[in-house]
Design an enzyme around this catalytic site. Structure first.
Site, PDB file in Angstrom:
ATOM      1  N   CYS A  55       0.903  -1.144   0.000  1.00 57.77           N
ATOM      2  CA  CYS A  55       0.000   0.000   0.000  1.00 57.77           C
ATOM      3  C   CYS A  55       0.934   1.183   0.000  1.00 57.77           C
ATOM      4  CB  CYS A  55      -0.830   0.087   1.288  1.00 57.77           C
ATOM      5  SG  CYS A  55      -2.186  -1.078   1.374  1.00 57.77           S
TER       6      CYS A  55
ATOM      7  N   ARG B  39       2.305   0.751  -5.809  1.00 58.54           N
ATOM      8  CA  ARG B  39       2.197  -0.072  -4.594  1.00 58.54           C
ATOM      9  C   ARG B  39       0.758  -0.536  -4.333  1.00 58.54           C
ATOM     10  NH1 ARG B  39       6.499   0.145  -1.440  1.00 58.54           N
ATOM     11  NH2 ARG B  39       5.257  -0.543   0.314  1.00 58.54           N
TER      12      ARG B  39
ATOM     13  N   TRP C 142      -3.890  -1.417  -1.552  1.00 59.74           N
ATOM     14  CA  TRP C 142      -3.867  -2.733  -2.212  1.00 59.74           C
ATOM     15  C   TRP C 142      -4.498  -3.654  -1.189  1.00 59.74           C
ATOM     16  CZ3 TRP C 142      -3.034  -4.698  -6.864  1.00 59.74           C
ATOM     17  CH2 TRP C 142      -2.736  -6.047  -7.000  1.00 59.74           C
TER      18      TRP C 142
ATOM     19  N   ASN D  83       0.249   0.410   6.160  1.00 53.04           N
ATOM     20  CA  ASN D  83       0.718  -0.549   5.156  1.00 53.04           C
ATOM     21  C   ASN D  83       1.212  -1.776   5.909  1.00 53.04           C
ATOM     22  OD1 ASN D  83       1.982  -1.877   3.016  1.00 53.04           O
ATOM     23  ND2 ASN D  83       3.840  -0.648   3.215  1.00 53.04           N
ATOM     24  N   GLY D  84       0.703  -2.954   5.560  1.00 58.95           N
ATOM     25  CA  GLY D  84       1.127  -4.173   6.241  1.00 58.95           C
ATOM     26  C   GLY D  84      -0.081  -4.986   6.669  1.00 58.95           C
TER      27      GLY D  84
ATOM     28  N   GLU E 175       8.962 -22.928 -17.000  1.00 63.44           N
ATOM     29  CA  GLU E 175       8.859 -21.519 -16.617  1.00 63.44           C
ATOM     30  C   GLU E 175      10.077 -20.732 -17.095  1.00 63.44           C
ATOM     31  OE1 GLU E 175       6.661 -19.593 -15.758  1.00 63.44           O
ATOM     32  OE2 GLU E 175       7.593 -17.900 -14.769  1.00 63.44           O
TER      33      GLU E 175
ATOM     34  N   LYS F 263       9.697 -17.512 -19.481  1.00 67.07           N
ATOM     35  CA  LYS F 263      10.196 -16.189 -19.079  1.00 67.07           C
ATOM     36  C   LYS F 263      11.100 -15.609 -20.161  1.00 67.07           C
ATOM     37  CE  LYS F 263       8.355 -15.212 -16.716  1.00 67.07           C
ATOM     38  NZ  LYS F 263       7.170 -15.423 -15.984  1.00 67.07           N
TER      39      LYS F 263
ATOM     40  N   GLU G 274       9.110 -14.596 -23.322  1.00 65.53           N
ATOM     41  CA  GLU G 274       8.288 -13.403 -23.103  1.00 65.53           C
ATOM     42  C   GLU G 274       9.085 -12.113 -23.223  1.00 65.53           C
ATOM     43  OE1 GLU G 274       6.586 -14.273 -19.124  1.00 65.53           O
ATOM     44  OE2 GLU G 274       4.842 -13.271 -19.942  1.00 65.53           O
TER      45      GLU G 274
ATOM     46  N   HIS H  82      13.820 -38.841 -26.472  1.00 66.78           N
ATOM     47  CA  HIS H  82      12.653 -39.255 -27.261  1.00 66.78           C
ATOM     48  C   HIS H  82      12.331 -38.254 -28.365  1.00 66.78           C
ATOM     49  CE1 HIS H  82      11.934 -42.580 -24.536  1.00 66.78           C
ATOM     50  NE2 HIS H  82      12.062 -41.740 -23.511  1.00 66.78           N
TER      51      HIS H  82
ATOM     52  N   LYS I 123      -0.617  -7.566 -19.230  1.00 65.84           N
ATOM     53  CA  LYS I 123      -0.442  -8.112 -17.879  1.00 65.84           C
ATOM     54  C   LYS I 123      -1.588  -9.051 -17.531  1.00 65.84           C
ATOM     55  CE  LYS I 123       1.448  -8.717 -13.887  1.00 65.84           C
ATOM     56  NZ  LYS I 123       2.507  -9.743 -13.906  1.00 65.84           N
TER      57      LYS I 123
HETATM   58  O1  M6R Z   1      -3.090 -13.088 -13.780  1.00 68.39           O
HETATM   59  P1  M6R Z   1      -2.859 -14.531 -14.072  1.00 68.39           P
HETATM   60  O2  M6R Z   1      -1.923 -15.176 -13.114  1.00 68.39           O
HETATM   61  O3  M6R Z   1      -4.136 -15.315 -14.204  1.00 68.39           O
HETATM   62  O4  M6R Z   1      -2.171 -14.575 -15.490  1.00 68.39           O
HETATM   63  C1  M6R Z   1      -1.913 -15.793 -16.134  1.00 68.39           C
HETATM   64  C2  M6R Z   1      -0.962 -15.608 -17.285  1.00 68.39           C
HETATM   65  O5  M6R Z   1      -1.518 -14.763 -18.242  1.00 68.39           O
HETATM   66  C3  M6R Z   1       0.377 -15.044 -16.811  1.00 68.39           C
HETATM   67  O6  M6R Z   1       0.986 -15.869 -15.866  1.00 68.39           O
HETATM   68  C4  M6R Z   1       1.350 -14.861 -17.990  1.00 68.39           C
HETATM   69  O7  M6R Z   1       1.720 -16.110 -18.493  1.00 68.39           O
HETATM   70  C5  M6R Z   1       2.534 -14.036 -17.521  1.00 68.39           C
HETATM   71  N1  M6R Z   1       2.769 -12.981 -18.426  1.00 68.39           N
HETATM   72  C6  M6R Z   1       3.758 -14.843 -17.355  1.00 68.39           C
HETATM   73  O8  M6R Z   1       4.878 -14.103 -17.061  1.00 68.39           O
END
Ligand code: M6R
Length: 613
Positions: A2, A27, A74, A100-101, A485, A489, A492, A508, A608
């Site tokens: 927050c 925040r 938040w 905040n907390g 993952e 990453k 992306e 395989h 996002k």
């Molecule tokens: O908000 P969410 O966790 O539901 O989002 C899911 C995915 O869209 C999200 O994890 C996406 O793969 C990210 N950009 C990964 O870094």
């Protein structure tokens, strides 16, 4: 997370506070509010939504006063609403608090205060602070008003537990703002004839770069021309200020160049905050339904992207500790496949935002099938949390970078807590095993603090490999999802081609894409599968790959024999290890993207939160 800002000076505080709140929106941004001391009375304006909404409301109300506090929220306790927005007041309306907390013992304190006649207006944990100060003020009579307020705050701090940084204004002590810091951030900006209290430097950087960083347990008394700090024993302390040379943009990112890097470094705190109430939260969630739990036959995990990878790790946890079969589905697939209807199914939806359309669609289907539903989510009040029967909140604060990092490790942390709580509740693990596993979990944040120290090593390594066309990530068991993952990453943020595989699978098929100089990242902590990972290293090396081993101290000597580069992560129990193993891969993605000059926080074509199917 927050954001808090306070001002004491000679000018109207409102523009300073609104501007400061805008700088703190990273925040939290589900609601905001201000309280201004005007002609001996506190005028409070609050609004749901971003600070712009508050600004509109404040323009209409037009409060004026030379001291005031503000907050951007938040939500952690209580949905985002005007009543739950800060500042919160005591019964008299003369004391206002921004916080905040998390106050862990707020329910007990609230019950006690209510029995003493205090009336609460919100669902928040914060409001207990205002009422406690009011209550404690009744019992301190000696000294000036300022001394009484200080004593009441000191007593309050002894009664509350958890993480808190808060600011207080009392109508009876005009021109004085008090701040308290304990495990949540709080800084003071020292200006000329005006001073500031804030969660972070950007809130006041426009006005002063002279900053006083408070330590845990300290209380600060702020006047327009004077700032006093009391240490944790209540003794006045010599003030030491620091000159900050960040520009505004960098300051919002805590001094880091990108939110992604800041959020990687946020992870020790994010894990600590997520675990702060995990035991009681799961106790409550599972306690509601003990009979159903005994009959729980299966768990369906549903998620997208990074959250899906967290779910894959969760499958290993729940099957290991609770002995319940788990299926993990991409939400977009779950919605359109035939899901046999079984009695005793728990559907768990994992989502940082709680607004992902695919995940929401899938959990709605689970509900229609009559399954009980649990959300693991980072945003209180989000659509997903409103649909699900119960929610476990990851408390990692807003994640701004499109590439998810701290939400991922917090989700896995939550899944581990869920798995051992389920196992304890259904008798699959004994109380003593549960306690041992929990103890190990509680040490995770410290190990994470060590893990983030490896940035330099990874950064250095990327100089050599960042131009490669294709990257491969391999892992087994709980580390297989980490390979997936790591690849996601990197794709992306750097737009490089990257793939993750279960190490046993490469022979395989996938091994055919490994050629000279393909960087291959091996997730190989020293566990029961270490020998098998050594063989996979040999297989890749024989095809000319540039092999990087991510291992723990005990595996270094062997790993050095087969890998070109070894990265060491701290050793924790085998099941917690993936949470640390992902960190070098997060740094890897970041540094490759940085060297390739990519738009790290907002990669092309991505959003996002994906709110469309
Ligand atoms: O908000 P969410 O966790 O539901 O989002 C899911 C995915 O869209 C999200 O994890 C996406 O793969 C990210 N950009 C990964 O870094």
């Amino acid at each position: 997370m927050c954001g808090i800002i306070g001002y004491v000076g000679s000018k109207n505080s409102v523009p300073y506070i609104i501007d400061g709140l805008k700088k703190l929106e990273y925040r939290g941004y589900d609601s905001a509010g201000i309280s201004i001391l005007q002609d001996g009375k506190l005028v409070t304006v609050r609004a749901v939504g971003k600070v712009a909404e508050l600004e509109k409301a404040a323009l209409l109300e037009n409060p004026q006063g030379t001291s005031g506090i503000g907050h951007t929220r938040w939500a952690t306790h209580g949905k985002p609403s005007e009543e739950n927005s800060h500042p919160h007041t005591d019964c008299s309306g003369e004391i206002v608090v921004v916080h905040n907390g998390i106050i862990e013992n707020y329910l007990v304190l609230r019950a006690k205060l209510e029995s003493l006649g205090h009336r609460f207006k919100s669902e928040t944990d914060t409001e207990v602070i205002a009422h406690l100060i009011e209550e404690n003020l009744k019992h301190v009579r000696n000294g000036s008003k300022e001394v009484c307020l200080l004593k009441a705050i000191q007593k309050t701090n002894k009664e509350i537990s958890g993480a808190f940084a808060y600011g207080v204004l009392w109508a009876q002590t005009p021109g004085i703002l008090i701040g308290v810091k304990n495990q949540s951030p709080m800084v003071v900006g020292i200006g000329k004839g005006e001073n500031f209290l804030a969660s972070d430097v950007p809130a006041f950087l426009k006005h002063t770069n002279k900053v006083l960083f408070l330590e845990d347990g300290e209380i600060v008394l702020i006047h327009a021309k004077e700032v006093k700090v009391l240490d944790k024993d209540g003794k006045e302390k010599k003030i030491k200020t620091t000159k900050i040379d960040w520009d505004q943009q960098k300051a919002e990112k805590g001094g880091y160049e990108h939110f992604m890097l800041k959020e990687i470094y946020d992870q020790p705190q994010a894990i600590e905050d997520t675990l702060r109430t995990a035991r009681t939260d799961f106790g409550k969630i599972l306690g509601l339904d003990t009979i159903g739990l005994r009959h729980l036959k299966e768990v369906h995990i549903i998620a997208c992207g990074t959250a899906y990878h967290a779910g894959l790790v969760g499958k290993y946890y729940i099957e290991q500790f609770a002995g319940i079969p788990v299926s993990v589905d991409l939400a977009s697939e779950y919605k359109y496949r035939t899901v046999p209807h079984h009695q005793g199914t728990l559907a768990v939806a994992i989502s940082q935002s709680g607004e992902t359309a695919d995940t929401i669609g899938a959990i709605k289907k689970a509900k229609e099938l009559g399954f009980r539903t649990l959300a693991i989510c980072n945003v209180l009040g989000s659509t997903l949390t409103r649909i699900c029967d119960s929610t476990f909140f990851t408390h990692c604060g807003p994640e701004i970078s499109v590439a998810s990092t701290k939400a991922f490790t917090s989700q896995i942390t939550g899944l581990y807590a869920l798995a051992i709580s389920l196992g304890n509740a259904n008798g699959n693990i004994s109380q003593s095993v549960f306690e041992k596993l929990y103890k190990e979990l509680m040490r995770l944040s410290k190990a994470m603090s060590e893990s983030v120290k490896m940035e330099y090593d990874v950064r250095h390594l990327t100089r050599k490999i960042y131009k490669a066309d294709r990257f491969i990530f391999l892992g087994r068991n709980v580390n297989f999802p980490i390979a997936l993952e790591g690849a996601l990453k990197l794709k992306e943020v750097s737009y490089r081609s990257a793939e993750g595989f279960a190490a046993g699978e490469i022979k395989h098929g996938p091994i055919s894409i490994i050629d000279k100089n393909t960087p291959v990242f091996m997730l190989m902590p020293q566990d029961s599968l270490f020998e098998k990972m050594l063989s996979a290293c040999q297989e890749c090396r024989a095809r000319g790959a540039f092999v990087v081993a991510i291992t723990t101290e005990g595996g270094v000597a062997e790993a050095k024999k087969v890998a070109h580069k070894v990265i060491i992560v701290p050793q924790v129990n085998d099941f917690l290890q993936p949470i640390l193993n992902v960190v070098p891969l997060q740094f890897l993605a970041y540094w490759i993207a940085k060297r390739l000059d990519c738009n790290i926080d907002q990669p092309r074509n991505l959003a996002k939160s994906v709110t469309v199917e």
